[in-house]
Design an enzyme around this catalytic site. Structure first.
Site, PDB file in Angstrom:
ATOM      1  N   ASP A  30       0.848  -1.189   0.000  1.00 26.25           N
ATOM      2  CA  ASP A  30       0.000   0.000   0.000  1.00 26.25           C
ATOM      3  C   ASP A  30       0.888   1.247   0.000  1.00 26.25           C
ATOM      4  OD1 ASP A  30      -3.203   0.548   0.923  1.00 26.25           O
ATOM      5  OD2 ASP A  30      -1.792   2.210   1.144  1.00 26.25           O
ATOM      6  N   ASN A  84     -13.124  -2.891   2.072  1.00 29.82           N
ATOM      7  CA  ASN A  84     -14.076  -1.789   2.141  1.00 29.82           C
ATOM      8  C   ASN A  84     -14.975  -1.838   0.912  1.00 29.82           C
ATOM      9  OD1 ASN A  84     -13.037  -0.647   4.549  1.00 29.82           O
ATOM     10  ND2 ASN A  84     -11.353   0.263   3.408  1.00 29.82           N
ATOM     11  N   GLY A  90     -15.651   3.483   3.285  1.00 27.25           N
ATOM     12  CA  GLY A  90     -14.393   4.172   3.014  1.00 27.25           C
ATOM     13  C   GLY A  90     -13.654   3.674   1.789  1.00 27.25           C
ATOM     14  N   GLN A  91     -14.360   2.988   0.876  1.00 24.60           N
ATOM     15  CA  GLN A  91     -13.682   2.552  -0.354  1.00 24.60           C
ATOM     16  C   GLN A  91     -13.344   3.782  -1.187  1.00 24.60           C
ATOM     17  OE1 GLN A  91     -15.778  -0.325  -2.806  1.00 24.60           O
ATOM     18  NE2 GLN A  91     -14.034  -0.558  -4.197  1.00 24.60           N
ATOM     19  N   SER A  92     -12.056   3.967  -1.446  1.00 17.51           N
ATOM     20  CA  SER A  92     -11.611   5.144  -2.203  1.00 17.51           C
ATOM     21  C   SER A  92     -11.108   4.776  -3.591  1.00 17.51           C
ATOM     22  CB  SER A  92     -10.523   5.893  -1.431  1.00 17.51           C
ATOM     23  OG  SER A  92      -9.398   5.060  -1.238  1.00 17.51           O
ATOM     24  N   HIS A  97     -10.201  -4.712  -3.775  1.00 19.64           N
ATOM     25  CA  HIS A  97      -8.904  -5.005  -3.162  1.00 19.64           C
ATOM     26  C   HIS A  97      -9.110  -5.465  -1.729  1.00 19.64           C
ATOM     27  CE1 HIS A  97      -9.878  -0.734  -2.756  1.00 19.64           C
ATOM     28  NE2 HIS A  97      -9.298  -0.769  -1.569  1.00 19.64           N
ATOM     29  N   HIS A  99      -7.271  -5.505   1.837  1.00 23.07           N
ATOM     30  CA  HIS A  99      -6.164  -4.983   2.641  1.00 23.07           C
ATOM     31  C   HIS A  99      -5.680  -6.093   3.567  1.00 23.07           C
ATOM     32  CE1 HIS A  99      -6.922  -0.530   2.141  1.00 23.07           C
ATOM     33  NE2 HIS A  99      -8.128  -0.974   1.844  1.00 23.07           N
TER      34      HIS A  99
HETATM   35  P1  AMP Z   1      -9.720   1.824   0.136  1.00 21.47           P
HETATM   36  O1  AMP Z   1      -9.858   3.085   0.908  1.00 21.47           O
HETATM   37  O2  AMP Z   1     -10.207   0.604   0.854  1.00 21.47           O
HETATM   38  O3  AMP Z   1     -10.317   1.945  -1.254  1.00 21.47           O
HETATM   39  O4  AMP Z   1      -8.178   1.580  -0.039  1.00 21.47           O
HETATM   40  C1  AMP Z   1      -7.426   2.086  -1.091  1.00 21.47           C
HETATM   41  C2  AMP Z   1      -5.986   1.930  -0.709  1.00 21.47           C
HETATM   42  O5  AMP Z   1      -5.195   2.068  -1.875  1.00 21.47           O
HETATM   43  C3  AMP Z   1      -5.477   2.944   0.308  1.00 21.47           C
HETATM   44  O6  AMP Z   1      -4.980   2.264   1.440  1.00 21.47           O
HETATM   45  C4  AMP Z   1      -4.398   3.689  -0.445  1.00 21.47           C
HETATM   46  O7  AMP Z   1      -3.315   4.051   0.374  1.00 21.47           O
HETATM   47  C5  AMP Z   1      -4.004   2.684  -1.506  1.00 21.47           C
HETATM   48  N1  AMP Z   1      -3.432   3.250  -2.715  1.00 21.47           N
HETATM   49  C6  AMP Z   1      -3.902   4.286  -3.440  1.00 21.47           C
HETATM   50  N2  AMP Z   1      -3.113   4.504  -4.516  1.00 21.47           N
HETATM   51  C7  AMP Z   1      -2.141   3.566  -4.475  1.00 21.47           C
HETATM   52  C8  AMP Z   1      -1.034   3.250  -5.304  1.00 21.47           C
HETATM   53  N3  AMP Z   1      -0.764   3.956  -6.419  1.00 21.47           N
HETATM   54  N4  AMP Z   1      -0.230   2.217  -4.949  1.00 21.47           N
HETATM   55  C9  AMP Z   1      -0.499   1.507  -3.835  1.00 21.47           C
HETATM   56  N5  AMP Z   1      -1.535   1.744  -3.014  1.00 21.47           N
HETATM   57  C10 AMP Z   1      -2.344   2.759  -3.326  1.00 21.47           C
END
Ligand code: AMP
Length: 111
Positions: A30, A84, A90-92, A97, A99
């Site tokens: 991450d 998420n 909190g899925q961004s 994916h 974690h």
């Molecule tokens: P979520 O909030 O569950 O969608 O998690 C998205 C995760 O992706 C977060 O923990 C970010 O830190 C991670 N993330 C975003 N961009 C990248 C990237 N380019 N390489 C690795 N991790 C990333």
């Protein structure tokens, strides 16, 4: 999928620190780790959320997460797996994916 950062990593491995790869899945560190060990497992195919994934994909994601966690020695003290789903959770990044985090204590319930 255009504009998907995880699809970009699938297409160009230099954009992440890759921990595991096979024909259908990738695990990588991450970018903003929330624990001493924090990596993500993704399907290479663009799937938006856990709601869109089949049983085999979900099983494989978890299984790979456990394999990589074990390889990193996280099996000794344990680790947390999180998926998420959509905004309230909190899925961004809208590419499914898992974690996997370890190397410290985690509280419960989550915030
Ligand atoms: P979520 O909030 O569950 O969608 O998690 C998205 C995760 O992706 C977060 O923990 C970010 O830190 C991670 N993330 C975003 N961009 C990248 C990237 N380019 N390489 C690795 N991790 C990333």
């Amino acid at each position: 999928m255009p504009n998907c950062i995880f699809c970009a990593i699938v297409n160009d491995h230099r954009q992440a620190k890759i921990l595991y790869e096979d024909t259908d899945y990738l695990a990588f560190e991450d970018l903003h780790p929330q624990a001493p060990a924090h990596f993500l497992v993704i399907p290479k195919r663009h799937i938006e959320t856990i709601l869109d994934a089949d049983k085999e994909t979900l099983g494989n994601l978890i299984h790979i997460g456990v394999r990589v966690a074990r390889k990193m020695g996280l099996d000794k003290n344990g680790f947390r797996t999180v998926i998420n789903c959509k905004r309230h959770a909190g899925q961004s990044v809208d590419h499914l994916h898992v974690h996997v985090m370890g190397g410290r204590w985690f509280s419960w319930p989550p915030g």
